[in-house]
Motif scaffolding. Sequence first.
Motif, PDB file in Angstrom:
ATOM      1  N   ILE A 205     -13.101   8.921  47.090  1.00  0.00           N
ATOM      2  CA  ILE A 205     -14.051  10.079  46.760  1.00  0.00           C
ATOM      3  C   ILE A 205     -14.234  10.344  45.280  1.00  0.00           C
ATOM      4  O   ILE A 205     -15.401  10.384  44.600  1.00  0.00           O
ATOM      5  N   THR A 208     -16.387   7.382  43.957  1.00  0.00           N
ATOM      6  CA  THR A 208     -17.884   7.220  44.375  1.00  0.00           C
ATOM      7  C   THR A 208     -18.745   8.626  44.459  1.00  0.00           C
ATOM      8  O   THR A 208     -19.658   8.675  44.627  1.00  0.00           O
ATOM      9  N   ASN A 209     -17.844   9.862  44.703  1.00  0.00           N
ATOM     10  CA  ASN A 209     -18.450  11.184  44.871  1.00  0.00           C
ATOM     11  C   ASN A 209     -19.391  10.918  46.095  1.00  0.00           C
ATOM     12  O   ASN A 209     -20.510  11.900  46.111  1.00  0.00           O
ATOM     13  N   LEU A 210     -19.050  10.123  47.023  1.00  0.00           N
ATOM     14  CA  LEU A 210     -19.771  10.179  48.147  1.00  0.00           C
ATOM     15  C   LEU A 210     -19.153  10.764  49.497  1.00  0.00           C
ATOM     16  O   LEU A 210     -18.140  11.500  49.300  1.00  0.00           O
ATOM     17  N   SER A 211     -19.949  11.239  50.507  1.00  0.00           N
ATOM     18  CA  SER A 211     -19.503  12.045  51.404  1.00  0.00           C
ATOM     19  C   SER A 211     -18.629  11.266  52.691  1.00  0.00           C
ATOM     20  O   SER A 211     -19.143  10.383  53.140  1.00  0.00           O
ATOM     21  N   ALA A 213     -17.604  12.698  55.489  1.00  0.00           N
ATOM     22  CA  ALA A 213     -18.147  13.259  56.656  1.00  0.00           C
ATOM     23  C   ALA A 213     -19.621  12.514  56.891  1.00  0.00           C
ATOM     24  O   ALA A 213     -20.393  12.639  55.989  1.00  0.00           O
ATOM     25  N   LEU A 236     -11.490  14.293  57.560  1.00  0.00           N
ATOM     26  CA  LEU A 236     -12.591  14.133  56.421  1.00  0.00           C
ATOM     27  C   LEU A 236     -13.842  14.006  57.098  1.00  0.00           C
ATOM     28  O   LEU A 236     -15.025  14.184  56.351  1.00  0.00           O
ATOM     29  N   ARG A 323     -20.052   2.588  37.827  1.00  0.00           N
ATOM     30  CA  ARG A 323     -19.317   3.778  37.580  1.00  0.00           C
ATOM     31  C   ARG A 323     -17.879   3.669  37.413  1.00  0.00           C
ATOM     32  O   ARG A 323     -17.329   2.325  37.787  1.00  0.00           O
TER      33      ARG A 323
ATOM     34  N   MET C 255     -22.398  14.936  61.028  1.00  0.00           N
ATOM     35  CA  MET C 255     -21.679  15.335  60.037  1.00  0.00           C
ATOM     36  C   MET C 255     -20.218  15.705  60.608  1.00  0.00           C
ATOM     37  O   MET C 255     -19.302  16.035  59.764  1.00  0.00           O
TER      38      MET C 255
ATOM     39  N   TYR D 194     -19.567  21.029  54.652  1.00  0.00           N
ATOM     40  CA  TYR D 194     -19.079  19.483  54.479  1.00  0.00           C
ATOM     41  C   TYR D 194     -18.945  19.285  53.016  1.00  0.00           C
ATOM     42  O   TYR D 194     -18.238  18.535  52.650  1.00  0.00           O
ATOM     43  N   GLN D 198     -14.911  19.106  51.477  1.00  0.00           N
ATOM     44  CA  GLN D 198     -14.378  17.931  50.845  1.00  0.00           C
ATOM     45  C   GLN D 198     -13.989  17.980  49.285  1.00  0.00           C
ATOM     46  O   GLN D 198     -13.106  17.594  48.770  1.00  0.00           O
ATOM     47  N   ASP D 352     -16.170  16.063  40.728  1.00  0.00           N
ATOM     48  CA  ASP D 352     -17.623  15.794  40.630  1.00  0.00           C
ATOM     49  C   ASP D 352     -18.545  16.918  41.529  1.00  0.00           C
ATOM     50  O   ASP D 352     -19.585  16.188  41.523  1.00  0.00           O
ATOM     51  N   GLY D 353     -17.988  17.772  41.963  1.00  0.00           N
ATOM     52  CA  GLY D 353     -18.882  18.560  42.739  1.00  0.00           C
ATOM     53  C   GLY D 353     -19.057  18.104  44.404  1.00  0.00           C
ATOM     54  O   GLY D 353     -18.481  17.161  44.436  1.00  0.00           O
ATOM     55  N   HIS D 354     -20.411  18.603  44.979  1.00  0.00           N
ATOM     56  CA  HIS D 354     -20.396  18.313  46.273  1.00  0.00           C
ATOM     57  C   HIS D 354     -20.607  16.611  46.170  1.00  0.00           C
ATOM     58  O   HIS D 354     -21.284  16.237  45.286  1.00  0.00           O
ATOM     59  N   PRO D 355     -20.301  16.086  47.551  1.00  0.00           N
ATOM     60  CA  PRO D 355     -20.863  14.711  47.753  1.00  0.00           C
ATOM     61  C   PRO D 355     -22.442  14.721  47.456  1.00  0.00           C
ATOM     62  O   PRO D 355     -23.150  15.379  47.876  1.00  0.00           O
ATOM     63  N   VAL D 356     -22.793  13.353  47.117  1.00  0.00           N
ATOM     64  CA  VAL D 356     -24.129  13.217  46.877  1.00  0.00           C
ATOM     65  C   VAL D 356     -25.253  13.327  48.348  1.00  0.00           C
ATOM     66  O   VAL D 356     -26.014  14.114  48.003  1.00  0.00           O
ATOM     67  N   GLU D 357     -24.582  12.880  49.182  1.00  0.00           N
ATOM     68  CA  GLU D 357     -25.508  13.006  50.430  1.00  0.00           C
ATOM     69  C   GLU D 357     -25.676  14.263  50.682  1.00  0.00           C
ATOM     70  O   GLU D 357     -26.760  14.316  51.304  1.00  0.00           O
ATOM     71  N   VAL D 358     -24.772  15.080  50.563  1.00  0.00           N
ATOM     72  CA  VAL D 358     -24.928  16.598  50.980  1.00  0.00           C
ATOM     73  C   VAL D 358     -25.832  17.143  50.110  1.00  0.00           C
ATOM     74  O   VAL D 358     -26.842  18.061  50.440  1.00  0.00           O
TER      75      VAL D 358
END
Lengths: 420, 420, 420, 420
Positions: A205, A208-211, A213, A236, A323, C255, D194, D198, D352-358
């Motif tokens: 996470i 990548t900062n990706l979700s 979920a 998660l 990144r 999700m 979500y 996360q 880095d805050g919320h995941p990108v996709e969200v």
Amino acid sequence: MTTIQDAAKLSQIRDLALAPRGHEKIDWALAHMPILRQLQEEFSQTRPFAGMRIGVCLHIEAKTACLALAVQAAGAEVAIAASNPLSTQDDVVAALVERGIVAFAKRGVNEEEFARQIDQVLDFNPQALIDDGADLSSKLHLHRPEQANQIIGGCEETTTGITRLSAMARSGELRYPMMAVNDAYCKHLFDNRYGTGQSAWEGIIRATNLSVAGSTAVIVGYGFVGKGLAMRARGLGAKVIVTEVNPVRALEAVMDGFEVMPIVEAARLGDFFVTATGNVAVIDEDALAVMKDGAILTNAGHFDVEISKPALFRLSLHKKKVREHVEQYSMKDGRSLYLLAEGRLVNLICADGHPVEVMDLTFAMQFLGLEYVIRHRLEPGLHSMPVELDMRVAKMRLSAWGMKLDELTPEQSAYLNSWK
Amino acid sequence: MTTIQDAAKLSQIRDLALAPRGHEKIDWALAHMPILRQLQEEFSQTRPFAGMRIGVCLHIEAKTACLALAVQAAGAEVAIAASNPLSTQDDVVAALVERGIVAFAKRGVNEEEFARQIDQVLDFNPQALIDDGADLSSKLHLHRPEQANQIIGGCEETTTGITRLSAMARSGELRYPMMAVNDAYCKHLFDNRYGTGQSAWEGIIRATNLSVAGSTAVIVGYGFVGKGLAMRARGLGAKVIVTEVNPVRALEAVMDGFEVMPIVEAARLGDFFVTATGNVAVIDEDALAVMKDGAILTNAGHFDVEISKPALFRLSLHKKKVREHVEQYSMKDGRSLYLLAEGRLVNLICADGHPVEVMDLTFAMQFLGLEYVIRHRLEPGLHSMPVELDMRVAKMRLSAWGMKLDELTPEQSAYLNSWK
Amino acid sequence: MTTIQDAAKLSQIRDLALAPRGHEKIDWALAHMPILRQLQEEFSQTRPFAGMRIGVCLHIEAKTACLALAVQAAGAEVAIAASNPLSTQDDVVAALVERGIVAFAKRGVNEEEFARQIDQVLDFNPQALIDDGADLSSKLHLHRPEQANQIIGGCEETTTGITRLSAMARSGELRYPMMAVNDAYCKHLFDNRYGTGQSAWEGIIRATNLSVAGSTAVIVGYGFVGKGLAMRARGLGAKVIVTEVNPVRALEAVMDGFEVMPIVEAARLGDFFVTATGNVAVIDEDALAVMKDGAILTNAGHFDVEISKPALFRLSLHKKKVREHVEQYSMKDGRSLYLLAEGRLVNLICADGHPVEVMDLTFAMQFLGLEYVIRHRLEPGLHSMPVELDMRVAKMRLSAWGMKLDELTPEQSAYLNSWK
Amino acid sequence: MTTIQDAAKLSQIRDLALAPRGHEKIDWALAHMPILRQLQEEFSQTRPFAGMRIGVCLHIEAKTACLALAVQAAGAEVAIAASNPLSTQDDVVAALVERGIVAFAKRGVNEEEFARQIDQVLDFNPQALIDDGADLSSKLHLHRPEQANQIIGGCEETTTGITRLSAMARSGELRYPMMAVNDAYCKHLFDNRYGTGQSAWEGIIRATNLSVAGSTAVIVGYGFVGKGLAMRARGLGAKVIVTEVNPVRALEAVMDGFEVMPIVEAARLGDFFVTATGNVAVIDEDALAVMKDGAILTNAGHFDVEISKPALFRLSLHKKKVREHVEQYSMKDGRSLYLLAEGRLVNLICADGHPVEVMDLTFAMQFLGLEYVIRHRLEPGLHSMPVELDMRVAKMRLSAWGMKLDELTPEQSAYLNSWK
């Protein structure tokens, strides 16, 4: 006793001036390692390693530093090298040196210098070893067999290291006793599952900062590490696919509610891939060839061989860092695949490794295992940890939390021993 | 070969006229037991038990019936008694007799008659045993030692039975070889966890119509059965408290996110209590004394000794049945406690026992274990199942689902065996 | 007041002699319904329904019986019919009659007699209605519009009933005020999710004795009922696939870690199918045509129209009962599909319906909703429950558990109302 | 149109030379925001904001940058300020400026300069606003009411902002139309649950390197953010305690298997505390006074007021930074409490805050909401997002994954609209 001045002189590190932040990190870790702290206090009275030189090869960060310092407090002179050049934290190395430990470690050195650092620990003429991945033992047996006689024993904490030592033991080549710390309950049940489970996903996470979920996570291998990775992926919010070669583990994965399929099928479906097999090329050309554009490749096993980098090179045109710790491989067919941490241990490269409390268990076992192998002068070979040590460490952990257990009544003990 | 007419004459059962519904149940079960079906087909060709008399003691319902019939198809004459008088399904017993098995079993008989039924199986002069809780072996060693010589071997599927056999083996009293089927992966990983987990909670819900979600469930014991109970309690929405005597298991429970405390503390908090220790009086007077009004007491272990009924009697004024399988104990202090299934196995008394597919695994292991012990003429004592049988059964299960696994490449096998 | 003698004379039921077991069931339920009990006590003082005739149409089992008795205790004369002939429990019906309620209900009556029972409740000339699926209101508006004037109001608890009433309200045809109890938080958040989630799976397990762990469960519809079914399927170890028509709900399912796909694709993969859409033929010929041999079909929605029985008939050669509540459809192509409970509500036919504590919430809302609609003499139409009633009921539930909440401080209330 | 030269001249930022890494981050984010990308493509054709000046106040990092750039691509000149000085990423700010956006933002500025940056965005004379926490609107109404007339409308994405705007609207003070984006399904169901779930835990783990498994996590508030935090805490292996003021939410937490109690009781038990209420001092002196030594305090709500820092100061002797983003408060009674990120949003400061996709979902809603409010010239006040926009965005997301839904057949639509 190595003085701090000696340590500074002998060591080869990045920069001693980084020490203050290293001390800060070590203090934080130690504050959350009640078991190791308590054992260190006990052994600093009894000094079981008094007068001994002990060679250590570990990922060097705050928690491993606490183990090295505990071994020192128990009477030993300690020399340490990194078990992976990318996971070394230079500030922690500096702090260790300031506390009198001889260190040969710099983050990011090349393979050659990395190999030399292992050699330098062996030059220190250790009488006991704390190993990770069997790097010290392997080099010693291959290139310095004459030193084997002076080794009283050692301990090894990883699955991979034990696989190697056990190959050595099977062929009669292992020349001194090693404790298989990984096989102890208080190691593999906790470190492999809860430790890697949390820290590998944190690393992914963070990088990548990706979700997680909504994604599909493919976990390659359903041993204890794989179980932890799968459990946390689900926790998660991911759908989880497991790949395995062992039918009993595969069946367990199915009954745990995961999908099971061969890697070449899973390859088409995954967003995240995490390997945890201790084996080589478990993600190979055939899987890489069919992955979705944008798939993320990560490894949670000991060596960077699980995702085949040769295959990645063959299938791609070029790679580029996009990144921190993320390399984009631009494939010949137009897809992009992303490799984290160059295929090395994601939790140690992209994050701070296992949680402190989990390593407290592992290192308590290492510490007791080393003390045991030295006190008992065991035969050469690979030895299991006595279950009493597991019980002792587990009790210390529960008691640090203030938790109490039931105890068997005499009536109950008798019942368990009777069959009539 | 026992003819159906013989079987009907020799057997002592409730009512042969119940057979049609029994056949229906057996057919449904067998349709969902692909592994046992396949092994039965194979062994009905090779007939490894040809000409042998085999004594069976199991909870008699549709799935165990399938095992008994498979053993018969492999060439044996089979006599069966129940391992618990409350779990016997009379229609299934009748159907077994109609298929030529000699049965001594009626639901709800008293202790004395129950003991006599075990004797009747031994009167049948078995040469091999399929046992559950070691009831046959225990009675044979205690009261009919002269029969031990003619026993080639047997197998045992429960934790409790193995605890007993292992006490016998330790003291040198076990007179023939027994396979510890419970210790096989394909048994305890699946049957104990996923089997009991689902079926015990089904039994509790069926008996009470109460909500698991929002409740506090206390799981006494965190072995594989306890793990399954805790996992499903959470899966149904309960908060879960675990009690243990083993610190490693307790630590595992904590890391799995459960609360751990002594039973006398948990007693104040629980809505549902489920025991799974294989031990005696794990819920005793001190715990019963402080439970909440309305607490539900259930057992998922082999014998009805885990919840102390003597203690319940001492603390209560009277008891009364308030729903099918639910007895209300009116305590002297005004509280009511509810005991399900008289403290016997809740999943077998209040529901239909383990799910069919899980028992398919277990009985495949029993079947192969029995064949192994007979073919190899092992030494007296308690024997482990060869891991190949686990692998074989797990593969058959995966293949019945149409699932495929990865296989080690030669390069990978070599890698695992090398340490250099 | 209806005397017990009157009730017995007017009622049409299976057998009054079944009453004792019915009383037992009602007592057990009431003991676990603290909210309804407390409201009943309050309203038996204030008697808000004094002198009124109230018609009730509900699945008749122990918990609904408690609601009917609470309404009676609040002053009303009550007549009750079943909302589904297969879910009626004849012993509970008998007990209701013995307590002075007029009942028209027998388990298993045919469609015609079932329709007549609804008519008999309307013949009772009710002034208020407690409805389930809008059966009373629908029949009254279609066939007895002249009675609408005398209806002061009523309440409806199901999604399906509210869909129907809302269609009536939109077209201006609804002649009296109805409270949409389903839309209240204390109904749909709890009853639909935790209630159906637990009880539907209990019904499926009870009917089949199959393992949810390791299976693939297809949940058709991801409203609150579908969410509960999916959550519990996962909690029991299944892989879960969700099908939906609403993209926001579908996205939520993704999700939440579930797979989402059209029903015709899911049809190839599922072991268990559970419908919860409130719509017709959501499992239709195209899906039935491609299901795996052995698939289990169940419905958790209000009417038995979600799985298309006409399509099943068209595709099959014959059907046969193979276990209680399980019908095997032998398909023309050789597969077998199994339909539970004839496609009716699986939790009410194969099990005892929702857990008691969940219905305590629902019926508390029904009870308060009915009292509200009568006291306030609302306009014709479909009305929302005031959120204060939700808060009141939720507080009563928490307080029955002895739980306490935080309260806003004046500073905090002020903060929430300020924007500067 | 603002040229890049203008932007560079007007902006006040840390260092334009940081831009390359900012571009890298933005490119990575945009590559994972298929919905925003598609909308940007559409609106760069139709240019709905052509010729407008739009003021933006958001946490400035890669994902928000993508929204600002999308608004620019739709024809607007954009000026941006940070909604929190600690969450600003200076490299992203630099990259925005290099792409022609006017920025007033530097990480870590003091309160005064932070306030001035908001002013600078208002000096830009925006005609529309994208707000976060209602900072722009609040300052404009309080200090620059004359500018309200030129505002066509705006949108707001946080619960806190909507609470404030809704207080303004209730008192008739809100002078232009604002879209309550937070209340849209595609925002609060996903971003709050979500997204925060996360990212807040990632931030906590990154800051502390401690184990969530085995810990007790106290979640203060069980709105959508709190639900996400609790769900992920469990998913990572914690025991979870929820505190609430709303009984319906508290009841939901209980039924979800969490413990519920007042904060002063939970305070004694927690290892991690995470606040998510949008309210002030929800962890106050009474709770701080009884926490365990070593407790970790974190906030996931909009403002740094939820954990009372004044109370922390009153009860402590001194504070000291012990790890990045971790301050140790040494309490007068000897305990240490650790505050993360100075009580500010943990996911934005420590991770880095919320995941990108969200955020792709959230910003798609923001983008469409802004376009809607401008196109329709709505009345002053707080407006709901039309549900069609939710459906559109959800469909785009599913379709980006290649997922398909079922569609209602005409027969099914008719069924839902009929009541007969």
